[in-house]
Enzyme design. Structure first.
Site, PDB file in Angstrom:
ATOM      1  N   GLN A  12      29.170  71.575  27.566  1.00  0.00           N
ATOM      2  CA  GLN A  12      28.682  71.870  28.905  1.00  0.00           C
ATOM      3  C   GLN A  12      27.624  70.862  29.309  1.00  0.00           C
ATOM      4  O   GLN A  12      26.927  70.325  28.461  1.00  0.00           O
ATOM      5  CB  GLN A  12      28.061  73.270  28.913  1.00  0.00           C
ATOM      6  N   CYS A  13      27.462  70.663  30.622  1.00  0.00           N
ATOM      7  CA  CYS A  13      26.404  69.815  31.159  1.00  0.00           C
ATOM      8  C   CYS A  13      25.076  70.229  30.526  1.00  0.00           C
ATOM      9  O   CYS A  13      24.788  71.411  30.443  1.00  0.00           O
ATOM     10  CB  CYS A  13      26.370  70.024  32.668  1.00  0.00           C
ATOM     11  N   PRO A  14      24.198  69.323  30.084  1.00  0.00           N
ATOM     12  CA  PRO A  14      24.327  67.873  30.177  1.00  0.00           C
ATOM     13  C   PRO A  14      24.930  67.223  28.939  1.00  0.00           C
ATOM     14  O   PRO A  14      24.790  66.016  28.759  1.00  0.00           O
ATOM     15  CB  PRO A  14      22.868  67.431  30.352  1.00  0.00           C
ATOM     16  N   GLY A  15      25.618  67.994  28.113  1.00  0.00           N
ATOM     17  CA  GLY A  15      26.223  67.485  26.887  1.00  0.00           C
ATOM     18  C   GLY A  15      27.019  66.204  27.025  1.00  0.00           C
ATOM     19  O   GLY A  15      26.733  65.224  26.325  1.00  0.00           O
ATOM     20  N   ASP A  39      34.216  69.633  31.439  1.00  0.00           N
ATOM     21  CA  ASP A  39      33.213  70.041  32.433  1.00  0.00           C
ATOM     22  C   ASP A  39      33.572  69.408  33.770  1.00  0.00           C
ATOM     23  O   ASP A  39      33.535  68.187  33.924  1.00  0.00           O
ATOM     24  CB  ASP A  39      31.826  69.572  31.938  1.00  0.00           C
TER      25      ASP A  39
END
Lengths: 74, 160
Positions: A12-15, A39
């Site tokens: 998931q953001c910011p991954g 995402d």
């Protein structure tokens, strides 16, 4: 040229941008990184990311919910 | 001083799970976009920097009360709305885990690993009786001038 591949699916953001940042940081200018993401916000994020970090978005594709971006350092 | 587009500062004033999360996602995102990021924690935000286990320090009675009533660390924080005595926080954490969203602790750790600067506000630490030993490692203590010095040439300054 063989691109470094990152499987950032289900991150998931910011991954995804964090993984891309680390990969590009560890690369040489001219190297390419291929990243796969699920995402949906990444489609817009990647363009902003490349503009800000001054790297090149070589290609951006989407298929079956997976977004694949090829980024070149520099 | 000219504005530096590669520099960001964030003040974390809130001590809520959702608000601190927004701050940490932005911080991590900014670092991932090659920014130099400084986060200044003040008042309720200081709770995000507290070690999860109680640390034995000498405190006055009211200071001890303050400390006991506030969440000890990110994982003890509740939601800013719909907290329902802690149930809301649990629901949010459950959904985050289910959707593979990083926890606050993970976000804080990754920001530190990527070089974020964490500053704890000395004045609010004093008022709320929080001692340096109670904070996680890697935190600097500063006052308002430390924050303003950093913010004066930062491209984006956020108050969360």
């Amino acid at each position: 040229m063989a691109a470094k591949e990152i499987n950032a699916r289900s991150l998931q953001c910011p991954g995804p941008i964090m993984e891309l940042f680390k990969a590009i940081k560890a690369s040489e200018p001219g190297d390419e990184v291929l990243i796969e993401v699920t995402d949906q916000g990444f489609k817009k994020d990647i363009q902003a990311w490349c503009t800000k970090t001054k790297n090149t978005l070589v290609s951006l594709d989407e298929s079956g919910g997976v977004i694949t971006a090829r980024v070149r350092k520099g | 001083m000219t504005m530096n587009p590669d520099k960001k500062t964030i003040i974390v004033f809130s001590g809520d799970l959702d608000k601190v999360m927004a701050a940490l996602i932005i911080a991590n995102g900014a670092i991932a976009m090659c920014d130099d990021v400084t986060i200044f924690f003040t008042f309720w935000g200081l709770n995000a920097l507290r070690k999860p286990k109680k640390v034995k320090v000498r405190k006055g009675f009211l200071e001890a009360i303050f400390g006991a009533m506030m969440p000890r660390g990110t994982e003890a924080m509740g939601l800013s709305k719909m907290n329902f005595g802690g149930l809301g926080g649990k629901m949010m954490r459950y959904m985050m885990k289910k959707k593979n969203v990083s926890s606050l602790a993970e976000l804080l750790k990754s920001a530190q690993e990527m070089g974020v600067t964490l500053i704890a506000c000395s004045m609010s630490m004093d008022v709320m009786g929080i001692k340096k030993e109670e904070l996680i490692d890697g935190v600097e203590i500063g006052g308002v001038a430390t924050y303003l010095g950093s913010a004066s040439d930062a491209g984006v300054n956020l108050f969360i």
